[in-house]
Structures are given as C-alpha cells and as structure tokens.
Design a protein around this motif. Structure first.
Motif, short mmCIF file in Angstrom:
data_model
loop_
_atom_site.label_atom_id
_atom_site.label_comp_id
_atom_site.label_asym_id
_atom_site.label_seq_id
_atom_site.Cartn_x
_atom_site.Cartn_y
_atom_site.Cartn_z
N GLN A 1 0.27 -9.50 6.11
CA GLN A 1 -0.25 -9.39 7.48
C GLN A 1 -1.44 -10.29 7.74
O GLN A 1 -1.69 -10.68 8.87
CB GLN A 1 -0.61 -7.94 7.83
N LEU B 1 -0.43 -5.39 -3.81
CA LEU B 1 -1.30 -5.88 -2.73
C LEU B 1 -0.56 -6.56 -1.58
O LEU B 1 -1.18 -7.03 -0.65
CB LEU B 1 -2.37 -6.81 -3.30
N THR C 1 1.52 -5.82 9.40
CA THR C 1 2.92 -6.24 9.56
C THR C 1 3.75 -5.31 8.70
O THR C 1 3.65 -5.35 7.47
CB THR C 1 3.08 -7.71 9.13
N SER D 1 0.85 -1.18 0.00
CA SER D 1 0.00 0.00 0.00
C SER D 1 0.90 1.24 0.00
O SER D 1 2.04 1.20 0.46
CB SER D 1 -0.92 -0.03 1.23
N1 GLU Z 1 4.07 -6.74 5.21
C1 GLU Z 1 2.99 -6.28 4.37
C2 GLU Z 1 2.65 -7.36 3.37
O1 GLU Z 1 3.36 -8.30 3.23
C3 GLU Z 1 3.30 -5.01 3.62
C4 GLU Z 1 3.93 -3.94 4.42
C5 GLU Z 1 4.32 -2.72 3.63
O2 GLU Z 1 3.71 -2.43 2.61
O3 GLU Z 1 5.28 -2.08 4.05
O4 GLU Z 1 1.67 -7.29 2.69
#
Ligand code: GLU
Length: 320
Positions: free
Chosen positions: A152, A69, A194, A37
C-alpha cells in the motif's frame, strides 16, 4: 551460522502457528508462506493455503502461513530464499519482474508467479470526525501511508503525487494492525491500505468509531489507471463496512501468490494442486475468496509461471 529460513520457521512455531499433520518423527518438508498483517487478507491466504496443503498433503509437508510485512517484503524474502511463497500485489509483481519501482534497475529474475487470488482495493479510510471528505482534505493531517515493505505504501505515494499533496501532511509508516488501532485512538486522521474486502483492518475501526472511505477517482488517477495493465477502476459496494452507506469509487489490483525459480517444481505443483482440487474449501474460508475462479486466477500475473504451476495448469488444459 544460523540459517535465517530455519529461524523464521522456528519463530513461527514458537509463536504457536500450527504445523501440519505429519506424524511425529517424520521428516516432512517445510513450506513457509508469507502474508501480511494479521488483520489483512494476505495472512488469510497464507493460512488457508497451508491448511489445504497440511490437510491433503500433510504426510509430505509442514506448511506454515505466517504474518509478514506485505508485498515488497514478501517478494524480497522469496527472492532471498527466506520464504517459499509470498503474497504480493499484481503491481509489485510486475515492477519486481521488470526492475521498476522499488526494484529500479534490479529486476528479480528468479521471481515466479503461482496464481492470482482476490482483488484488492486502494483504500483511504478516515475518521468521520476528521473532516476529510476528499483526498485533498488530507492537507495538514496525520496520515498513515503504510510500513516500508507493504504494497500500500507505493499506492499511497502514487495517490499523493497525483493529487499534488507531497509534503502537505504528516506521513506515518505504521504496520496496518497498529494503523487501525491508531485511527480508533485518534492518533491518526486517516490511513491508506490496499486490501481485499472485507478486511478486519477496516471492520475494527468501522465497528468502534465512525469512519468514511474516501473516493480516489480524480481525472489524473483515471489516466494513471488506464496507463497500467495491472490497475482497474472499481467500486466498493455500499455497506461493505459499517457506516459507509454509499458506494466508493477507487482503483484495484489483484493479490498474487509468488515463489522463486529455486523452489522445486514438485513443491509448487503440490501446493497448486492442493489449492485447485479443493478450491471450494478455499472459497468458503474468507468472504474475499468467494469469487475465486480458476480462469481469473491465471490472470494478472507478470512474472512467468513457475514450472510446477505450469505443469498442473497444462494437465488441466487451462494453458497450452
Ligand atoms: N496489499 C497489502 C500489501 O501488499 C497487504 C494486504 C493484506 O495483508 O491483505 O502489503
């Protein structure tokens, strides 16, 4: 038939994402890196890696970092040739390579690691006025667990299972940009995310309403973390976000950059070289990148290194 890869690049251009410095009419080789994002940190990885490639190798490549995504989506898009590179959590990197989790029985055989980037924490962010003080307080609330395709979502599902909260609250599947907004607008009481710190996705709600970040540190969580090579317990320092004045204990993964064995060794070598020869610039590009060091950036990778990355690391003497 429309080439889906061209479509992605075309869309990115149409949306105004900058292309590289290749002279008009010159056939520069396109590179597309998928992030997350726009308020997360993956998008910053994609953007800034592309900035380095375009700045130092712009005659050869047009690199576009695009929002995407998240981890699961990026691994699948890399696998299908829709992205050249994607950012993905170290736990998803491992699961995809080993055919576990979302890839149960279907290991992604052409998945290749390039390098690790920043650490990411499993966050549960709540409105302070929701009364949520512990994970167990999610009962009966409306909570975002992440869009399908995000990394996440799997972490949220693990936490929910380990706290015996399955079916105990209303789960939403919003993308993070919308989730941060929904928290501000009181449409949800909390979200799981996350992400590297600091992330605009937490700063936005923290700066416009009172939030809390909830510890995720039960004995079941600690046991689970200890059982997986890609998880570690960690602490988010006090005051990382406005109004969160105490340290918060939770667990963490690493962001990793992945590609496919079908991407050329030259391309991967050139991208890796642009990153490591100019790592000081990358470190300054976002606070979450300040701690990046080559020795850590070769850790936390499960899928084998891509040949192009291996070549550069061997030249540097970082691997044998
Ligand atoms: N950890 C998230 C994911 O795997 C994305 C985190 C971010 O965009 O910094 O979707």
């Amino acid at each position: 038939m429309t080439n889906p890869r061209k479509l992605i690049l075309g869309t990115a251009v149409a949306l105004g994402f900058g292309l590289g410095a290749a002279a008009p009419g010159q056939a520069a080789d396109p590179i597309v890196i998928g992030g997350g994002s726009t308020t997360g940190v993956y998008y910053q990885v994609a953007l800034h890696v592309c900035n380095l490639v375009n700045k130092y190798d712009g005659k050869k490549y047009n690199c576009v970092g695009r929002p995407a995504l998240g981890s699961v989506f990026n691994i699948n898009a890399v696998n299908r040739g829709l992205l050249d590179f994607g950012v993905a959590q170290s736990d998803r990197n491992s699961q995809a390579w080993n055919g576990e989790g979302s890839w149960k029985g279907k290991p992604v055989k052409n998945l290749r690691s390039v390098f690790s980037a920043h650490p990411e924490t499993v966050l549960l962010v709540a409105r302070a006025d929701s009364g949520i003080k512990s994970v167990a307080d999610l009962k009966g609330k409306r909570v975002n667990i992440g869009n399908p395709g995000s990394g996440q979502r799997g972490n949220a599902e693990d936490v929910i299972r380990l706290y015996n909260l399955k079916g105990a609250f209303t789960a939403q599947g919003l993308q993070q940009g919308q989730a941060s907004r929904a928290l501000i607008d009181k449409k949800i009481a909390a979200f799981f995310y996350t992400v590297g710190n600091p992330s605009a996705a937490i700063e936005e709600p923290a700066n416009s309403t009172a939030i809390s970040i909830i510890s995720i540190n039960s004995p079941a969580i600690k046991k689970f973390v200890a059982s997986k090579p890609y998880y570690v317990m960690t602490t988010i320092p006090a005051n990382t976000y406005k109004g969160v004045s105490k340290p918060v204990e939770t667990y963490a993964v690493k962001a990793t950059v992945v590609t496919s064995s079908t991407v050329s060794a030259d391309k991967v070598y050139d991208v890796v070289k642009a990153v490591f020869e100019h790592l000081d610039e990358l470190k300054k590009a976002h606070k979450a990148f300040a701690i990046l060091e080559p020795k850590d950036m070769l850790q936390g990778l499960t899928a084998p290194l891509h040949d192009g990355a291996k070549k550069y690391y061997k030249e540097k003497g970082w691997i044998k």
